[in-house]
Motif scaffolding. Sequence first.
Motif, PDB file in Angstrom:
ATOM      1  N   ARG A   1       5.437   8.060  13.390  1.00 37.49           N
ATOM      2  CA  ARG A   1       5.561   8.641  12.061  1.00 37.49           C
ATOM      3  C   ARG A   1       6.463   7.767  11.198  1.00 37.49           C
ATOM      4  O   ARG A   1       6.230   7.596  10.000  1.00 37.49           O
ATOM      5  CB  ARG A   1       6.129  10.072  12.126  1.00 37.49           C
ATOM      6  N   LEU A   2       7.481   7.184  11.807  1.00 36.36           N
ATOM      7  CA  LEU A   2       8.392   6.313  11.080  1.00 36.36           C
ATOM      8  C   LEU A   2       7.649   5.106  10.493  1.00 36.36           C
ATOM      9  O   LEU A   2       7.947   4.673   9.383  1.00 36.36           O
ATOM     10  CB  LEU A   2       9.540   5.857  11.977  1.00 36.36           C
ATOM     11  N   THR A   3       6.691   4.576  11.221  1.00 40.11           N
ATOM     12  CA  THR A   3       5.890   3.461  10.703  1.00 40.11           C
ATOM     13  C   THR A   3       5.157   3.878   9.440  1.00 40.11           C
ATOM     14  O   THR A   3       5.172   3.156   8.436  1.00 40.11           O
ATOM     15  CB  THR A   3       4.885   2.967  11.759  1.00 40.11           C
ATOM     16  N   ILE A   4       4.524   5.044   9.458  1.00 37.51           N
ATOM     17  CA  ILE A   4       3.803   5.546   8.278  1.00 37.51           C
ATOM     18  C   ILE A   4       4.785   5.764   7.135  1.00 37.51           C
ATOM     19  O   ILE A   4       4.534   5.369   5.996  1.00 37.51           O
ATOM     20  CB  ILE A   4       3.036   6.845   8.602  1.00 37.51           C
ATOM     21  N   SER A   5       5.922   6.370   7.434  1.00 37.86           N
ATOM     22  CA  SER A   5       6.942   6.611   6.417  1.00 37.86           C
ATOM     23  C   SER A   5       7.426   5.302   5.801  1.00 37.86           C
ATOM     24  O   SER A   5       7.558   5.199   4.576  1.00 37.86           O
ATOM     25  CB  SER A   5       8.124   7.369   7.027  1.00 37.86           C
ATOM     26  N   ASN A   6       7.681   4.316   6.636  1.00 35.93           N
ATOM     27  CA  ASN A   6       8.156   3.026   6.134  1.00 35.93           C
ATOM     28  C   ASN A   6       7.118   2.334   5.248  1.00 35.93           C
ATOM     29  O   ASN A   6       7.472   1.689   4.264  1.00 35.93           O
ATOM     30  CB  ASN A   6       8.556   2.112   7.291  1.00 35.93           C
ATOM     31  N   ILE A   7       5.863   2.474   5.584  1.00 34.86           N
ATOM     32  CA  ILE A   7       4.804   1.902   4.740  1.00 34.86           C
ATOM     33  C   ILE A   7       4.767   2.633   3.401  1.00 34.86           C
ATOM     34  O   ILE A   7       4.711   2.004   2.342  1.00 34.86           O
ATOM     35  CB  ILE A   7       3.435   1.968   5.443  1.00 34.86           C
ATOM     36  N   GLU A   8       4.829   3.952   3.452  1.00 35.54           N
ATOM     37  CA  GLU A   8       4.758   4.744   2.218  1.00 35.54           C
ATOM     38  C   GLU A   8       5.944   4.515   1.294  1.00 35.54           C
ATOM     39  O   GLU A   8       5.791   4.532   0.076  1.00 35.54           O
ATOM     40  CB  GLU A   8       4.651   6.236   2.552  1.00 35.54           C
ATOM     41  N   THR A   9       7.104   4.298   1.856  1.00 34.47           N
ATOM     42  CA  THR A   9       8.301   4.116   1.028  1.00 34.47           C
ATOM     43  C   THR A   9       8.527   2.669   0.626  1.00 34.47           C
ATOM     44  O   THR A   9       9.431   2.383  -0.159  1.00 34.47           O
ATOM     45  CB  THR A   9       9.566   4.631   1.747  1.00 34.47           C
ATOM     46  N   GLY A  10       7.718   1.774   1.174  1.00 34.41           N
ATOM     47  CA  GLY A  10       7.849   0.367   0.823  1.00 34.41           C
ATOM     48  C   GLY A  10       8.822  -0.402   1.690  1.00 34.41           C
ATOM     49  O   GLY A  10       9.065  -1.580   1.454  1.00 34.41           O
TER      50      GLY A  10
ATOM     51  N   MET B   1       0.788  -1.219   0.000  1.00 32.33           N
ATOM     52  CA  MET B   1       0.000   0.000   0.000  1.00 32.33           C
ATOM     53  C   MET B   1       0.822   1.272   0.000  1.00 32.33           C
ATOM     54  O   MET B   1       0.302   2.341   0.211  1.00 32.33           O
ATOM     55  CB  MET B   1      -0.955  -0.002   1.185  1.00 32.33           C
ATOM     56  N   SER B   2       2.103   1.196  -0.295  1.00 33.68           N
ATOM     57  CA  SER B   2       2.986   2.350  -0.162  1.00 33.68           C
ATOM     58  C   SER B   2       2.499   3.600  -0.902  1.00 33.68           C
ATOM     59  O   SER B   2       2.184   4.599  -0.281  1.00 33.68           O
ATOM     60  CB  SER B   2       4.398   1.992  -0.602  1.00 33.68           C
ATOM     61  N   ASN B   3       2.449   3.570  -2.210  1.00 36.62           N
ATOM     62  CA  ASN B   3       2.074   4.761  -2.971  1.00 36.62           C
ATOM     63  C   ASN B   3       0.613   5.124  -2.791  1.00 36.62           C
ATOM     64  O   ASN B   3       0.246   6.282  -2.841  1.00 36.62           O
ATOM     65  CB  ASN B   3       2.400   4.569  -4.450  1.00 36.62           C
ATOM     66  N   LYS B   4      -0.242   4.142  -2.580  1.00 38.92           N
ATOM     67  CA  LYS B   4      -1.654   4.399  -2.345  1.00 38.92           C
ATOM     68  C   LYS B   4      -1.843   5.170  -1.050  1.00 38.92           C
ATOM     69  O   LYS B   4      -2.621   6.101  -0.994  1.00 38.92           O
ATOM     70  CB  LYS B   4      -2.435   3.086  -2.280  1.00 38.92           C
TER      71      LYS B   4
ATOM     72  N   ALA C   1       0.898  -4.839   9.529  1.00 41.21           N
ATOM     73  CA  ALA C   1      -0.041  -5.666  10.285  1.00 41.21           C
ATOM     74  C   ALA C   1      -1.475  -5.329   9.887  1.00 41.21           C
ATOM     75  O   ALA C   1      -1.793  -4.175   9.570  1.00 41.21           O
ATOM     76  CB  ALA C   1       0.148  -5.429  11.778  1.00 41.21           C
ATOM     77  N   THR C   2      -2.312  -6.334   9.908  1.00 41.99           N
ATOM     78  CA  THR C   2      -3.724  -6.153   9.549  1.00 41.99           C
ATOM     79  C   THR C   2      -4.373  -5.084  10.413  1.00 41.99           C
ATOM     80  O   THR C   2      -5.141  -4.261   9.916  1.00 41.99           O
ATOM     81  CB  THR C   2      -4.480  -7.484   9.685  1.00 41.99           C
ATOM     82  N   SER C   3      -4.052  -5.066  11.684  1.00 43.96           N
ATOM     83  CA  SER C   3      -4.647  -4.080  12.592  1.00 43.96           C
ATOM     84  C   SER C   3      -4.283  -2.658  12.172  1.00 43.96           C
ATOM     85  O   SER C   3      -5.124  -1.747  12.224  1.00 43.96           O
ATOM     86  CB  SER C   3      -4.224  -4.334  14.036  1.00 43.96           C
ATOM     87  N   ILE C   4      -3.057  -2.457  11.725  1.00 43.28           N
ATOM     88  CA  ILE C   4      -2.626  -1.132  11.267  1.00 43.28           C
ATOM     89  C   ILE C   4      -3.341  -0.772   9.968  1.00 43.28           C
ATOM     90  O   ILE C   4      -3.822   0.350   9.796  1.00 43.28           O
ATOM     91  CB  ILE C   4      -1.097  -1.074  11.094  1.00 43.28           C
ATOM     92  N   THR C   5      -3.432  -1.725   9.060  1.00 45.96           N
ATOM     93  CA  THR C   5      -4.122  -1.485   7.789  1.00 45.96           C
ATOM     94  C   THR C   5      -5.580  -1.100   8.038  1.00 45.96           C
ATOM     95  O   THR C   5      -6.086  -0.157   7.426  1.00 45.96           O
ATOM     96  CB  THR C   5      -4.052  -2.738   6.896  1.00 45.96           C
ATOM     97  N   LEU C   6      -6.237  -1.807   8.936  1.00 44.35           N
ATOM     98  CA  LEU C   6      -7.639  -1.502   9.249  1.00 44.35           C
ATOM     99  C   LEU C   6      -7.781  -0.110   9.855  1.00 44.35           C
ATOM    100  O   LEU C   6      -8.698   0.637   9.505  1.00 44.35           O
ATOM    101  CB  LEU C   6      -8.205  -2.552  10.206  1.00 44.35           C
ATOM    102  N   LYS C   7      -6.868   0.256  10.749  1.00 45.74           N
ATOM    103  CA  LYS C   7      -6.925   1.567  11.381  1.00 45.74           C
ATOM    104  C   LYS C   7      -6.657   2.679  10.370  1.00 45.74           C
ATOM    105  O   LYS C   7      -7.297   3.728  10.410  1.00 45.74           O
ATOM    106  CB  LYS C   7      -5.920   1.662  12.527  1.00 45.74           C
ATOM    107  N   ILE C   8      -5.709   2.463   9.465  1.00 48.07           N
ATOM    108  CA  ILE C   8      -5.414   3.460   8.432  1.00 48.07           C
ATOM    109  C   ILE C   8      -6.638   3.673   7.547  1.00 48.07           C
ATOM    110  O   ILE C   8      -7.039   4.804   7.280  1.00 48.07           O
ATOM    111  CB  ILE C   8      -4.186   3.054   7.599  1.00 48.07           C
ATOM    112  N   ALA C   9      -7.245   2.573   7.109  1.00 53.80           N
ATOM    113  CA  ALA C   9      -8.426   2.666   6.250  1.00 53.80           C
ATOM    114  C   ALA C   9      -9.549   3.419   6.963  1.00 53.80           C
ATOM    115  O   ALA C   9     -10.163   4.331   6.389  1.00 53.80           O
ATOM    116  CB  ALA C   9      -8.885   1.279   5.829  1.00 53.80           C
ATOM    117  N   ALA C  10      -9.808   3.068   8.214  1.00 57.59           N
ATOM    118  CA  ALA C  10     -10.873   3.724   8.975  1.00 57.59           C
ATOM    119  C   ALA C  10     -10.567   5.202   9.185  1.00 57.59           C
ATOM    120  O   ALA C  10     -11.443   6.057   9.048  1.00 57.59           O
ATOM    121  CB  ALA C  10     -11.065   3.016  10.315  1.00 57.59           C
ATOM    122  N   THR C  11      -9.329   5.502   9.499  1.00 55.27           N
ATOM    123  CA  THR C  11      -8.924   6.888   9.748  1.00 55.27           C
ATOM    124  C   THR C  11      -9.099   7.753   8.511  1.00 55.27           C
ATOM    125  O   THR C  11      -9.516   8.912   8.595  1.00 55.27           O
ATOM    126  CB  THR C  11      -7.463   6.938  10.234  1.00 55.27           C
ATOM    127  N   LEU C  12      -8.793   7.190   7.346  1.00 56.11           N
ATOM    128  CA  LEU C  12      -8.907   7.949   6.101  1.00 56.11           C
ATOM    129  C   LEU C  12     -10.294   7.836   5.480  1.00 56.11           C
ATOM    130  O   LEU C  12     -10.547   8.416   4.429  1.00 56.11           O
ATOM    131  CB  LEU C  12      -7.840   7.471   5.107  1.00 56.11           C
TER     132      LEU C  12
END
Length: 66
Positions: free
Chosen positions: A28-37, A2-5, A43-54
């Motif tokens: 913030r480093l976690t978000i940065s690491n996801i965005e940069t690949g 999901m980096s670029n998305k 983790a599924t829990s993080i993905t779910l929270k990101i989706a809900a937050t956005l």
Amino acid sequence: MMSNKLRYYRREQDISQVELAKRVGVTRLTISNIETGKTKDPATSITLKIAATLGLSVDQVLVPKK
């Protein structure tokens, strides 16, 4: 992956990495690491929270943009 998305949707909503990290409950480093690949499959829990937050479905976050 999901980096670029994630970056696209976060910027579309004018949310900083710091703000998204606070809302999701990660660093913030976690978000940065996801965005940069550096974190390829967060983790599924993080993905779910990101989706809900956005206000997105998990599919929107995970499925490549066409």
